[in-house]
Scaffold this motif. Structure first.
Motif, PDB file in Angstrom:
ATOM      1  N   PHE A  32       0.845  -1.198   0.000  1.00 28.30           N
ATOM      2  CA  PHE A  32       0.000   0.000   0.000  1.00 28.30           C
ATOM      3  C   PHE A  32       0.880   1.248   0.000  1.00 28.30           C
ATOM      4  O   PHE A  32       0.976   1.962   1.004  1.00 28.30           O
ATOM      5  N   VAL A  33       1.500   1.529  -1.115  1.00 29.35           N
ATOM      6  CA  VAL A  33       2.471   2.617  -1.154  1.00 29.35           C
ATOM      7  C   VAL A  33       1.813   3.991  -1.141  1.00 29.35           C
ATOM      8  O   VAL A  33       2.463   4.991  -0.836  1.00 29.35           O
ATOM      9  N   ARG A  34       0.508   4.053  -1.489  1.00 36.07           N
ATOM     10  CA  ARG A  34      -0.156   5.351  -1.563  1.00 36.07           C
ATOM     11  C   ARG A  34      -1.453   5.396  -0.753  1.00 36.07           C
ATOM     12  O   ARG A  34      -2.196   6.377  -0.808  1.00 36.07           O
ATOM     13  N   LEU A  35      -1.739   4.372  -0.007  1.00 33.66           N
ATOM     14  CA  LEU A  35      -2.996   4.322   0.747  1.00 33.66           C
ATOM     15  C   LEU A  35      -3.053   5.467   1.754  1.00 33.66           C
ATOM     16  O   LEU A  35      -2.175   5.604   2.609  1.00 33.66           O
ATOM     17  N   ASP A  36      -4.093   6.293   1.661  1.00 30.76           N
ATOM     18  CA  ASP A  36      -4.203   7.409   2.602  1.00 30.76           C
ATOM     19  C   ASP A  36      -5.512   7.418   3.385  1.00 30.76           C
ATOM     20  O   ASP A  36      -5.704   8.254   4.255  1.00 30.76           O
ATOM     21  N   ASP A  37      -6.421   6.500   3.084  1.00 32.57           N
ATOM     22  CA  ASP A  37      -7.704   6.477   3.785  1.00 32.57           C
ATOM     23  C   ASP A  37      -8.050   5.019   4.094  1.00 32.57           C
ATOM     24  O   ASP A  37      -8.230   4.205   3.182  1.00 32.57           O
ATOM     25  N   LEU A  38      -8.152   4.685   5.369  1.00 27.31           N
ATOM     26  CA  LEU A  38      -8.444   3.312   5.793  1.00 27.31           C
ATOM     27  C   LEU A  38      -9.632   3.331   6.748  1.00 27.31           C
ATOM     28  O   LEU A  38      -9.635   4.064   7.747  1.00 27.31           O
ATOM     29  N   VAL A  39     -10.642   2.508   6.432  1.00 26.89           N
ATOM     30  CA  VAL A  39     -11.826   2.370   7.274  1.00 26.89           C
ATOM     31  C   VAL A  39     -11.965   0.906   7.663  1.00 26.89           C
ATOM     32  O   VAL A  39     -11.967   0.029   6.780  1.00 26.89           O
ATOM     33  N   ILE A  40     -12.076   0.638   8.937  1.00 27.10           N
ATOM     34  CA  ILE A  40     -12.336  -0.717   9.430  1.00 27.10           C
ATOM     35  C   ILE A  40     -13.636  -0.647  10.224  1.00 27.10           C
ATOM     36  O   ILE A  40     -13.707   0.012  11.263  1.00 27.10           O
ATOM     37  N   ASN A  41     -14.665  -1.349   9.724  1.00 27.31           N
ATOM     38  CA  ASN A  41     -16.018  -1.150  10.225  1.00 27.31           C
ATOM     39  C   ASN A  41     -16.644  -2.502  10.596  1.00 27.31           C
ATOM     40  O   ASN A  41     -16.682  -3.427   9.774  1.00 27.31           O
ATOM     41  N   ASN A  42     -17.108  -2.594  11.833  1.00 29.05           N
ATOM     42  CA  ASN A  42     -17.839  -3.783  12.296  1.00 29.05           C
ATOM     43  C   ASN A  42     -17.054  -5.085  12.101  1.00 29.05           C
ATOM     44  O   ASN A  42     -17.559  -6.059  11.539  1.00 29.05           O
ATOM     45  N   CYS A  43     -15.831  -5.059  12.534  1.00 27.76           N
ATOM     46  CA  CYS A  43     -15.013  -6.278  12.582  1.00 27.76           C
ATOM     47  C   CYS A  43     -14.879  -6.647  14.058  1.00 27.76           C
ATOM     48  O   CYS A  43     -13.889  -6.299  14.723  1.00 27.76           O
ATOM     49  N   GLY A  44     -15.903  -7.329  14.572  1.00 24.96           N
ATOM     50  CA  GLY A  44     -16.115  -7.461  16.008  1.00 24.96           C
ATOM     51  C   GLY A  44     -15.011  -8.155  16.777  1.00 24.96           C
ATOM     52  O   GLY A  44     -14.767  -7.832  17.940  1.00 24.96           O
ATOM     53  N   LYS A  45     -14.303  -9.120  16.162  1.00 26.60           N
ATOM     54  CA  LYS A  45     -13.309  -9.884  16.910  1.00 26.60           C
ATOM     55  C   LYS A  45     -11.873  -9.409  16.686  1.00 26.60           C
ATOM     56  O   LYS A  45     -10.946  -9.978  17.261  1.00 26.60           O
ATOM     57  N   LEU A  46     -11.703  -8.393  15.883  1.00 32.77           N
ATOM     58  CA  LEU A  46     -10.370  -7.880  15.611  1.00 32.77           C
ATOM     59  C   LEU A  46      -9.819  -7.195  16.865  1.00 32.77           C
ATOM     60  O   LEU A  46     -10.480  -6.335  17.452  1.00 32.77           O
TER      61      LEU A  46
END
Length: 909
Positions: A762-776
């Motif tokens: 992910f050399v350019r990833l600038d926006d990350l959303v992690i939603n409703n991943c209950g066991k993480l």
């Protein structure tokens, strides 16, 4: 005979005398060199006295005159020449105990010593100056800047002064949109430096448009009494000689293009030279000018916040007017809101409203502002009106295409966050960009957006993929659009009232409507609007009734661009098949469930954007008939298995396709899509429903050129997934991916990386959303993302600590020192509905140097923030948090809580 004898004697004497001198030169070499040494010693003493006089003059604010400067320069040259003679004599004298039998060498040394002796004696005579100094160019006294306008300006001033004090920054830039307060801030810098002992000389020059080296030199001569040169070069010499031996700072205001400061006479290099400090600070509307001028540190000036804007506006209106009627104060607040913190507008309109004590006058002003007719309120000459002053930024745009692209930005509603891709697609639909000119046709559009951002005609939005337009800039764009197209009604951009004004539609070519009132949902565009080419309807909250606005759509056969996104449509608009000239159709973010077969008759269609609908049915032979398609966006739709199977097969016919957006629920569809040639996948949602508990992101996926060279947005979903395995190879790199969302994986416990690191993939990833991943339980891997700017976590109910570990074991000796645990680019951190979260990370080892905003909602067990009092991010502006959560936090020291308290905003939900 006596006369002839005297003439002959004189001639013989004049002939024999020089011969005698030449004969004696080799035998008098020692005497001549000693005489020269004595004379040069006396000249050196005189030179030291003159230099002391010059130094004393400078302490009194004077400068050496030109004669002294030239004399000192010649003395230095003669001393070097005498040294050469002495060195040659000493080398010859070492032979045979001090005697040299090289007559020619002795002759040369002796002769040159006598010649130089005569020159030294002349310099000694000329060095008896009555006056070694002349008056220095006067310093300009403090410049008037008016009253303080707020905390943002004060913070900006202190930041710039820190840059000036720091020796690593030689050229500093102040930039921002017109009228935002750059000149005022630069004046404050001038006044501070003028009263400081850090600089001997402080020079303020207004550059303005069409600036040149000659103009700056002329301003310096006029305002600072520099001596006049005969041309640019001689003038530069005068300025350079004056500034070379002093601490100086040059302040250049309103610079529009690159200026060669060395040609002006500014000594280079800048910085700390021979213990003299040399600095340049410039202000400009154009960020590109900062680059052209080699700015090492820049500061962007932004508008005033609400309280400071109100204070400035009240000051210009005057207490007498503000207090003249009970309603005027609240009406003034509405005016200030429309002016959106721009000091130029607040001052100008504030002065215009002075003495207006009837609330009806204020109502009229507000109405004009809401209709983008600000220039009709002002009472100043045309050339001083706000739009005319701001228009310089528009005039500076490099091409007519870029100017039209800017005007098209006003087609979005006021205060509307504009998605960059939507804007680029609009430009292409208007024929402003030729998509065939680039392999990745979005890239030229991003370049144009960057130019508008650097010109301050657009502003960066809350996220990297959105931009916004300042209200006043948008008003100016609409004013320009009407002016540029001569006939005002060729563009209709507005809200509900446009549907009431039927007589305006005869000439209309572009219309952007924002339906907001119930009264307008039963009205429609008149059928005689037969010149309409562009139609965009946005943000109706009245469900399917928005269809009445475009009743009898088939009448508008001139339409080439139709955007009905976010209109709550539940079906395709009727009669779309009759729009034979239509090339751009955007029906995104609606509730459409199927695509009509008649769509295949729109043969000129190039852009079909149906993003985020409920489409499950897609008939055969539609896509294969649309041979001109360049964009096909079905992202976030749930097309059933059978329909999607033949849809993918038909895509093989799309020879002009440049971008595909699609949702896939079965692996077989994914691999079928990758097998097709030349299908660039830009938006991809993987929502697997096959029941697998492991989602494998395989090496042949991340290594596929269709993915690597195009994928911009990726969403991963799967209710049964408990593990994500990312597999890579040395060449695996998603080089264009900027947005990643992992959503709805209630069973997801971990993400495993095999043969690849997150920072390499992910050399350019600038926006990350992690939603409703209950066991993480943690997401420590995100710490390796170099470009991550926005991180949002919500609904991860088992997460106790965001970042639990950071492994430096893989670092080499060369990189271990630089590979420190930090989020280098993170500006926004949002944590919502994390009921078990106690700690974000170890605040002693992880840094957030770029963090601007932090949002904490529904995290009742959170006990620590990731800062210490000495590691608070310098750009941190706001912390949104519930009051009870704030009170439950534990503090390592009271200084941290006191430092953060001013930026906390308590939320109620």
């Amino acid at each position: 005979m006596d006369l002839i004898s005297k003439i002959i004697d004189s001639a013989i004497s004049s002939f024999i005398g020089p011969i005698s001198d030449h004969i004696t030169y080799p035998f008098k070499v020692s005497d001549n060199v000693k005489a020269l040494d004595l004379a040069i010693s006396e000249l050196a003493a005189l030179q030291a006295d003159v230099k002391n006089g010059v130094k004393n003059a400078k302490l009194l604010g004077l400068m050496q005159n030109n004669q002294v400067e030239q004399w000192l320069g010649r003395v230095e040259a003669v001393r070097r020449e005498v040294d050469n003679i002495r060195n040659r004599y000493q080398q010859r004298s070492r032979c045979l105990g001090g005697w040299s039998f090289n007559c020619w060498s002795n002759y040369w040394i002796s002769k040159n010593a006598m010649r130089k002796l005569r020159e030294v004696e002349k310099l000694h005579q000329k060095g008896n100056f009555e006056k070694v100094d002349t008056q220095l160019p006067p310093q300009i006294q403090d410049l008037p800047v008016g009253l303080d306008v707020g905390s943002k300006e004060e913070a900006g001033l202190q930041e710039i002064l820190r840059y000036i004090d720091d020796n690593q920054y030689n050229t500093i830039g102040i930039w921002g949109m017109g009228g935002v307060g750059k000149t005022r801030l630069l004046l404050r810098v001038h006044n501070h430096c003028n009263s400081s002992s850090a600089f001997d000389v402080v020079i303020f020059v207004t550059a303005s448009r069409n600036c040149s080296v000659e103009k700056i030199q002329a301003d310096l001569c006029q305002n600072y009494s520099f001596g006049r040169g005969t041309n640019v070069e001689s003038q530069a010499t005068i300025i350079r000689n004056y500034l070379s031996d002093c601490n100086f700072i040059i302040l250049l205001d309103d610079l529009w293009e690159q200026i060669d400061l060395q040609k002006v006479g500014i000594p280079f290099p800048l910085g700390l030279v021979n213990q003299f400090k040399r600095k340049v600070v410039l202000s400009t509307r154009l960020l590109t000018v900062c680059g052209l001028m080699d700015v090492q540190k820049s500061h962007k000036v932004v508008g005033l916040d609400t309280n400071d804007a109100l204070r400035l506006f009240y000051e210009k209106v005057g207490d007498e007017t503000i207090n003249s009627h009970p309603q005027i104060r609240s009406l003034a607040t509405k005016v200030v809101k429309e002016l959106d913190g721009l000091p130029l507008a607040l001052i100008t309109i504030g002065r215009s409203m002075h003495g207006k004590m009837d609330p009806k006058e204020w109502d009229h002003a507000i109405d004009l502002l809401q209709k983008s007719r600000l220039n009709e309120i002002e009472t100043v000459p045309n050339e001083e009106k706000i739009f005319h002053l701001l228009k310089y930024s528009y005039d500076s745009l490099e091409s007519g295409v870029l100017k039209d692209c800017f005007l098209a930005c006003s087609l979005w509603p006021e205060d509307w966050p504009i998605n960059k891709d939507d804007l680029i697609e609009c430009w292409i639909g208007l024929g402003l960009l030729d998509a065939f000119d680039a392999e990745n046709y979005y890239n030229p559009g991003y370049t144009l957006i960057g130019k508008l951002l650097s010109s301050c005609l657009l502003e960066q939005g809350a996220s990297t993929y959105r931009v916004k337009m300042h209200d006043i800039i948008r008003d100016m764009a609409l004013w320009l659009a009407h002016d540029s197209y001569v006939v005002r009604d060729r563009w209709i951009v507005g809200a509900d009232q446009a549907l009431h004004e039927k007589d305006r539609w005869h000439q209309t070519e572009r219309a952007a409507l924002f339906v907001r009132s119930q009264d307008c949902v039963d009205r429609f565009i008149p059928g005689y609007a037969n010149k309409l080419q562009f139609l965009m309807v946005r943000h109706s909250i009245y469900g399917t009734k928005v269809r009445t606005i475009i009743k009898n759509l088939g009448l508008f056969c001139t339409l080439t661009f139709l955007n009905l996104s976010r209109c709550n449509l539940i079906a395709f608009p009727e009669d779309v098949s009759k729009l034979v000239n239509l090339s751009h159709l955007n029906l995104s973010f609606n509730k459409i469930s199927s695509v009509p077969e008649e769509l295949k008759f729109v043969k000129n269609l190039k852009y079909l954007i149906l993003r985020q609908n409920c489409i499950g049915l897609f008939p055969k032979s539609v896509i294969s008939e649309l041979k001109e398609l360049m964009i096909l966006d079905l992202f976030v739709n749930r097309i059933n298995f059978e329909h999607l199977s033949w849809l993918i097969k038909e895509m093989e016919c799309l020879g002009n396709i440049r971008s595909i957006g699609i949702t896939l629920q079965h692996a077989i569809h994914f691999w079928s899509l990758l097998e097709l040639p030349n299908l660039p996948i830009r938006f991809l949602e993987l929502d697997y429903v096959d029941g697998s508990d492991v989602l494998v992101i395989a090496a042949n996926f991340v290594g596929n050129s269709k993915i690597q060279d195009n994928l911009y947005r990726l969403e991963l979903k799967g209710k049964s997934v408990s593990k994500i395995e990312v597999k890579g190879e040395s060449q695996s790199q998603l080089k264009y991916l900027e947005y990643l969302e992992i959503e709805g994986m209630e069973l997801l416990e971990e993400i495993i990386w095999r043969n690849i690191a997150p920072k390499d993939l992910f050399v350019r990833l600038d926006d990350l959303v992690i939603n409703n991943c209950g066991k993480l339980k943690d997401i420590s891997w995100v710490l390796e993302l170099p470009c991550l700017q926005k991180l949002k976590l919500l609904g991860c109910r088992n997460m106790i600590q965001l970042i639990e570990q950071f492994d430096l074991a893989s670092a080499t000796e060369d990189t271990a020192e630089t590979l420190t645990p930090t989020f280098p680019s993170l500006t926004h951190l949002s944590l919502q509905t994390l009921p078990q979260l106690q700690i974000i990370c170890n605040h002693q080892s992880i840094r957030f140097p770029s963090l601007e905003k932090m949002e904490i909602r529904h995290c009742p067990k959170l006990r620590m923030l990731p800062f210490q009092s000495n590691t608070i991010p310098s750009n941190l502006e706001t912390i949104f948090i519930r009051n009870e959560c704030w009170e439950n936090l534990e503090w390592g020291d009271n200084e941290l809580k006191e430092a953060l308290q001013p930026i906390v905003q308590f939320s109620t939900y």
